[in-house]
Design an enzyme around this catalytic site. Structure first.
Site, mmCIF file in Angstrom:
data_model
loop_
_atom_site.group_PDB
_atom_site.id
_atom_site.type_symbol
_atom_site.label_atom_id
_atom_site.label_comp_id
_atom_site.label_asym_id
_atom_site.label_seq_id
_atom_site.Cartn_x
_atom_site.Cartn_y
_atom_site.Cartn_z
ATOM 1 N N GLU A 143 43.707 -16.941 44.663
ATOM 2 C CA GLU A 143 42.737 -16.430 43.682
ATOM 3 C C GLU A 143 43.387 -15.837 42.441
ATOM 4 O OE1 GLU A 143 40.116 -13.794 45.865
ATOM 5 O OE2 GLU A 143 39.455 -15.380 47.195
ATOM 6 N N ASN A 184 45.826 -21.482 46.262
ATOM 7 C CA ASN A 184 44.522 -21.491 46.939
ATOM 8 C C ASN A 184 43.514 -20.717 46.082
ATOM 9 O OD1 ASN A 184 43.110 -22.124 49.498
ATOM 10 N ND2 ASN A 184 43.013 -19.905 49.803
ATOM 11 N N HIS A 220 33.793 -21.846 49.872
ATOM 12 C CA HIS A 220 32.720 -20.950 50.343
ATOM 13 C C HIS A 220 31.452 -21.391 49.608
ATOM 14 C CE1 HIS A 220 35.363 -18.469 52.657
ATOM 15 N NE2 HIS A 220 36.173 -18.290 51.629
ATOM 16 N N GLU A 247 38.768 -22.796 53.607
ATOM 17 C CA GLU A 247 37.951 -21.683 54.118
ATOM 18 C C GLU A 247 36.474 -22.069 54.156
ATOM 19 O OE1 GLU A 247 38.771 -17.982 52.037
ATOM 20 O OE2 GLU A 247 40.900 -18.448 51.865
ATOM 21 N N ASP A 249 32.759 -22.593 54.516
ATOM 22 C CA ASP A 249 31.502 -22.158 55.135
ATOM 23 C C ASP A 249 30.387 -22.477 54.148
ATOM 24 O OD1 ASP A 249 31.931 -19.987 53.344
ATOM 25 O OD2 ASP A 249 32.320 -18.552 54.955
HETATM 26 C C1 XIL Z 1 38.003 -12.320 54.240
HETATM 27 C C2 XIL Z 1 37.921 -12.143 55.746
HETATM 28 O O1 XIL Z 1 37.069 -13.102 56.291
HETATM 29 C C3 XIL Z 1 37.452 -10.755 56.059
HETATM 30 O O2 XIL Z 1 37.521 -10.517 57.462
HETATM 31 C C4 XIL Z 1 38.297 -9.732 55.319
HETATM 32 O O3 XIL Z 1 37.815 -8.492 55.499
HETATM 33 C C5 XIL Z 1 38.285 -10.019 53.837
HETATM 34 O O4 XIL Z 1 38.753 -11.300 53.629
HETATM 35 N N1 XIL Z 1 38.834 -15.492 50.373
HETATM 36 C C6 XIL Z 1 39.968 -15.431 51.143
HETATM 37 C C7 XIL Z 1 39.905 -14.857 52.491
HETATM 38 O O5 XIL Z 1 41.017 -15.947 50.739
HETATM 39 O O6 XIL Z 1 41.085 -14.212 52.858
HETATM 40 C C8 XIL Z 1 38.740 -13.916 52.640
HETATM 41 O O7 XIL Z 1 38.651 -13.545 54.002
HETATM 42 C C9 XIL Z 1 37.457 -14.567 52.177
HETATM 43 C C10 XIL Z 1 37.562 -14.932 50.716
#
Ligand code: XIL
Length: 327
Positions: A143, A184, A220, A247, A249
């Site tokens: 990020e 990422n 996401h 990641e 979802d």
């Molecule tokens: C999130 C986790 O799911 C949580 O448990 C934690 O508290 C915060 O981070 N982007 C990312 C991940 O790269 O590391 C994040 O994960 C979600 C957003």
């Protein structure tokens, strides 16, 4: 020979075992996350064992977890994930080395270049070194760009400028030469300034000879809102790097209803197919097994139900979406 082919075809058309199916299509893994919150939950580990071939620790390899105080390293939870993966033959994705979140205050407060350079080197050497040879891919930087395409105003960028990215990749490469090294980010699913700036940054890194192997798109997503996903994934692949969906979802605006769940099934199929039709896409990681354990509950309270298994570990139609795309 014929019997083997028959058995293989039979295995592939039955319901389940997403990882075996995606491997049969030439990909490296279908993965998920695990960490200290789920590692002792039998429903989670059973699903991971049967359905997934790679794991990412949800939080235990982040800076606040691994080096909460300068030079004091804590690896118990991260070790547990790494051992869980290696003892079951699962790939391990390392997540993440430099991120502006879950970053301890002692790092954010650094103001001079030489101190921060040394702190980054020490951190990466310790964390990457500890798991050398065990991590398939590291999210080296996470990020680093804003949605408008500018660099995020993190301590790393404020103090070191863009060079911090090169420093991180070079240090990681030296610490584990075999690990694939990724940039990422999120919101790379839409056309606009962020994906443009990410691709431009990757080109600069490659032009400078900085060792980068992959680009991770977090994905996401929101149900019904991923029209350009296939196009943007292929744009990321056009950089010549490996691409991973890191990641995934797909959350649903409350209230959840049958029509939205049906759309979610389609959306999971769309994402899975996009990876299948993108040669450089190596695999997909879903950010959670059961809706019960998803970060969405806390982070996006107006949304729910983003994963393949519901709060009671029952398979949702979203699961069928993935499975159908792989059959
Ligand atoms: C999130 C986790 O799911 C949580 O448990 C934690 O508290 C915060 O981070 N982007 C990312 C991940 O790269 O590391 C994040 O994960 C979600 C957003």
């Amino acid at each position: 020979m014929k019997l083997t082919a028959f058995v293989l075809a039979a295995v592939l058309s039955v319901h389940g075992a997403l990882d075996a199916k995606i491997k049969a299509k030439g990909k490296k893994y279908y993965g998920n996350i695990i960490d200290s919150n789920t590692i002792n939950t039998a429903q989670v580990t059973n699903i991971l064992n049967t359905e997934f071939g790679a794991v990412t620790p949800e939080y235990s390899m982040k800076w606040e977890a691994t080096e909460p105080n300068q030079g004091q390293f804590t690896f118990a939870n991260a070790d547990a994930v790494a051992n869980w993966a290696s003892s079951r033959g699962k790939l391990l994705r390392g997540h993440t080395l430099l991120w502006h979140k879950q970053l301890p205050g002692w790092v954010s407060n650094i103001i001079d270049k030489s101190t921060l350079t040394q702190v980054i080197r020490d951190h990466i050497n310790a964390v990457v070194g500890r798991y050398k040879g065990k991590v398939y891919a590291w999210d080296v930087v996470n990020e680093v760009l804003e949605d408008n395409g500018n660099f995020r105003n993190s301590v790393f960028y404020r103090v070191l400028g863009e060079d911090f990215v090169d420093l991180a990749f070079r240090t990681a490469r030296a610490a584990d030469p075999k690990a694939k090294l990724y940039i990422n980010d999120y919101n790379l699913d839409y056309n606009g300034p962020k994906i443009n700036a990410t691709i431009a940054l990757i080109k600069r890194l490659k032009a400078r000879g900085t060792p980068i192997d992959g680009v991770g798109t977090q994905a996401h997503l929101i149900v019904g809102n991923l029209a350009p996903f296939d196009e943007t994934l292929k744009r990321l692949a056009s950089t010549g790097l490996d691409v991973a969906i890191t990641e995934l979802d797909i959350r649903i605006a409350k209230p959840v209803d049958a029509a939205k769940l049906a759309q979610q099934q389609k959306d999971y199929a769309t994402v899975t197919r996009s990876c299948l039709t993108t040669p450089r896409c190596v695999g997909i990681t879903i950010w959670g097994v059961s809706d019960r354990n998803s970060w969405v509950d806390g982070t996006f309270p107006d949304y729910d139900s983003p994963l393949l298994w519901d709060d009671d570990f029952r398979e949702k139609s979203a699961y069928t979406g993935v499975d159908n795309a792989l059959n």
